[in-house]
Write a protein that holds these residues in place. Sequence first.
Motif, PDB file in Angstrom:
ATOM      1  N   ILE A   1     -54.330 -22.383  67.524  1.00 48.89           N
ATOM      2  CA  ILE A   1     -53.404 -21.681  68.416  1.00 48.89           C
ATOM      3  C   ILE A   1     -52.348 -20.930  67.608  1.00 48.89           C
ATOM      4  O   ILE A   1     -52.059 -19.754  67.844  1.00 48.89           O
ATOM      5  CB  ILE A   1     -52.740 -22.673  69.387  1.00 48.89           C
ATOM      6  CG1 ILE A   1     -53.785 -23.277  70.337  1.00 48.89           C
ATOM      7  CG2 ILE A   1     -51.621 -21.993  70.180  1.00 48.89           C
ATOM      8  CD1 ILE A   1     -53.255 -24.411  71.188  1.00 48.89           C
ATOM      9  N   GLU A   2     -51.775 -21.603  66.627  1.00 49.02           N
ATOM     10  CA  GLU A   2     -50.697 -21.005  65.835  1.00 49.02           C
ATOM     11  C   GLU A   2     -51.182 -19.861  64.954  1.00 49.02           C
ATOM     12  O   GLU A   2     -50.421 -18.935  64.650  1.00 49.02           O
ATOM     13  CB  GLU A   2     -50.033 -22.086  64.994  1.00 49.02           C
ATOM     14  CG  GLU A   2     -49.269 -23.101  65.838  1.00 49.02           C
ATOM     15  CD  GLU A   2     -48.856 -24.349  65.067  1.00 49.02           C
ATOM     16  OE1 GLU A   2     -47.929 -25.024  65.524  1.00 49.02           O
ATOM     17  OE2 GLU A   2     -49.463 -24.630  64.012  1.00 49.02           O
TER      18      GLU A   2
ATOM     19  N   ASP B   1     -56.409 -17.949  72.299  1.00 48.69           N
ATOM     20  CA  ASP B   1     -55.352 -17.358  73.124  1.00 48.69           C
ATOM     21  C   ASP B   1     -55.162 -18.074  74.451  1.00 48.69           C
ATOM     22  O   ASP B   1     -54.086 -17.995  75.052  1.00 48.69           O
ATOM     23  CB  ASP B   1     -55.613 -15.874  73.358  1.00 48.69           C
ATOM     24  CG  ASP B   1     -56.805 -15.610  74.270  1.00 48.69           C
ATOM     25  OD1 ASP B   1     -57.743 -16.429  74.287  1.00 48.69           O
ATOM     26  OD2 ASP B   1     -56.807 -14.571  74.962  1.00 48.69           O
ATOM     27  N   VAL B   2     -56.184 -18.776  74.934  1.00 50.77           N
ATOM     28  CA  VAL B   2     -56.108 -19.498  76.205  1.00 50.77           C
ATOM     29  C   VAL B   2     -56.740 -20.865  76.030  1.00 50.77           C
ATOM     30  O   VAL B   2     -57.763 -21.013  75.346  1.00 50.77           O
ATOM     31  CB  VAL B   2     -56.836 -18.729  77.335  1.00 50.77           C
ATOM     32  CG1 VAL B   2     -57.026 -19.603  78.570  1.00 50.77           C
ATOM     33  CG2 VAL B   2     -56.068 -17.470  77.707  1.00 50.77           C
TER      34      VAL B   2
ATOM     35  N   VAL C   1     -50.199 -20.382  73.417  1.00 50.40           N
ATOM     36  CA  VAL C   1     -48.914 -20.518  72.726  1.00 50.40           C
ATOM     37  C   VAL C   1     -47.879 -21.169  73.638  1.00 50.40           C
ATOM     38  O   VAL C   1     -47.164 -22.098  73.232  1.00 50.40           O
ATOM     39  CB  VAL C   1     -48.418 -19.142  72.224  1.00 50.40           C
ATOM     40  CG1 VAL C   1     -46.985 -19.240  71.716  1.00 50.40           C
ATOM     41  CG2 VAL C   1     -49.338 -18.624  71.118  1.00 50.40           C
ATOM     42  N   GLU C   2     -47.797 -20.693  74.881  1.00 56.89           N
ATOM     43  CA  GLU C   2     -46.845 -21.261  75.829  1.00 56.89           C
ATOM     44  C   GLU C   2     -47.182 -22.708  76.176  1.00 56.89           C
ATOM     45  O   GLU C   2     -46.298 -23.547  76.349  1.00 56.89           O
ATOM     46  CB  GLU C   2     -46.784 -20.414  77.103  1.00 56.89           C
ATOM     47  CG  GLU C   2     -46.039 -19.109  76.933  1.00 56.89           C
ATOM     48  CD  GLU C   2     -46.947 -17.953  76.517  1.00 56.89           C
ATOM     49  OE1 GLU C   2     -48.019 -18.229  75.933  1.00 56.89           O
ATOM     50  OE2 GLU C   2     -46.591 -16.793  76.771  1.00 56.89           O
TER      51      GLU C   2
ATOM     52  N   SER D   1     -39.795 -18.488  77.485  1.00 53.01           N
ATOM     53  CA  SER D   1     -39.104 -17.233  77.818  1.00 53.01           C
ATOM     54  C   SER D   1     -39.632 -16.027  77.066  1.00 53.01           C
ATOM     55  O   SER D   1     -39.147 -14.926  77.246  1.00 53.01           O
ATOM     56  CB  SER D   1     -37.601 -17.380  77.523  1.00 53.01           C
ATOM     57  OG  SER D   1     -37.395 -17.718  76.156  1.00 53.01           O
ATOM     58  N   ALA D   2     -40.648 -16.227  76.213  1.00 55.52           N
ATOM     59  CA  ALA D   2     -41.139 -15.113  75.406  1.00 55.52           C
ATOM     60  C   ALA D   2     -41.805 -14.049  76.278  1.00 55.52           C
ATOM     61  O   ALA D   2     -41.567 -12.857  76.137  1.00 55.52           O
ATOM     62  CB  ALA D   2     -42.132 -15.625  74.359  1.00 55.52           C
ATOM     63  N   ARG D   3     -42.646 -14.482  77.212  1.00 53.00           N
ATOM     64  CA  ARG D   3     -43.327 -13.553  78.105  1.00 53.00           C
ATOM     65  C   ARG D   3     -43.323 -14.140  79.508  1.00 53.00           C
ATOM     66  O   ARG D   3     -43.371 -15.352  79.663  1.00 53.00           O
ATOM     67  CB  ARG D   3     -44.787 -13.339  77.654  1.00 53.00           C
ATOM     68  CG  ARG D   3     -44.943 -12.568  76.379  1.00 53.00           C
ATOM     69  CD  ARG D   3     -46.410 -12.430  76.028  1.00 53.00           C
ATOM     70  NE  ARG D   3     -47.016 -13.709  75.649  1.00 53.00           N
ATOM     71  CZ  ARG D   3     -48.307 -13.869  75.419  1.00 53.00           C
ATOM     72  NH1 ARG D   3     -49.141 -12.866  75.579  1.00 53.00           N
ATOM     73  NH2 ARG D   3     -48.776 -15.054  75.044  1.00 53.00           N
ATOM     74  N   PRO D   4     -43.323 -13.295  80.536  1.00 52.76           N
ATOM     75  CA  PRO D   4     -43.395 -13.812  81.900  1.00 52.76           C
ATOM     76  C   PRO D   4     -44.681 -14.613  82.080  1.00 52.76           C
ATOM     77  O   PRO D   4     -45.757 -14.197  81.651  1.00 52.76           O
ATOM     78  CB  PRO D   4     -43.388 -12.545  82.763  1.00 52.76           C
ATOM     79  CG  PRO D   4     -42.790 -11.491  81.895  1.00 52.76           C
ATOM     80  CD  PRO D   4     -43.197 -11.835  80.490  1.00 52.76           C
TER      81      PRO D   4
END
Length: 236
Positions: free
Chosen positions: A98-99, A104-105, A169-170, A198-201
């Motif tokens: 992931i890092e 990505d998912v 990532v979230e 808070s990085a992306r909606p």
Amino acid sequence: MPAAVVILAAGSGSRVGAAVNKVLLPLGDSAVLAWSVRSALTVADVDRVVLVVRPGEEEAVAAAVTPHLGEREVGLVTGGPTRHASEWRALRALAPAIESGGVDVVAIHDGARPLAGHTLFERTIAAAREHGGAIPVVPMTGVVPADAGTGPELGALVGVQTPQAFRAVELLAAYRRAAEDGFEGTDTASCLERYPGSARPLRIAAVPSSSGNLKITFPEDVDVALRLSRGVSPAR
């Protein structure tokens, strides 16, 4: 970009009346767990599958799924004392990928839901890429809201299923914060709702599913799943 699927198989067979883990029960031509594994592996962009298993059942799980892997491989992770703890262990195993941007998912699925099928995995992962998160839902008919005067009308309530998919990532960040706080969610979505980042909606989208994606919980569920499985293929 490749996705990863985590399949939770660290439960038991207590309520289903089985002497073994219910995901190891036979269902047609294979074990219950093998159905989910085969479905996940048929999704074109699923690069990694991680099975979370009960301590001491590693060999039994390997024996159940290996005949269905072909040239593919799956990872095994020992589960924790709770569902949340098991998910966290799987995410720690996936953290390097992931890092590095290699995943990505991440979709997290209950191994006791053998009939989710290829299409539901595919739709849920695609919706997670678009919105940030996605959960399969099915209408709950004949359910009266607790506050019938102000609640939704009959049929407006939905049941939530798996696989539940989220931007990796979230998801990893949320579980790290949960570990720091000692928080345990009831399911994957509840942890993202508490720690949305808070990085992306990030919006959790509802993906239509069906009652055919049943969870094996009670003895009669095994018979129902067997009847349904005769009309379901992993690539459906």
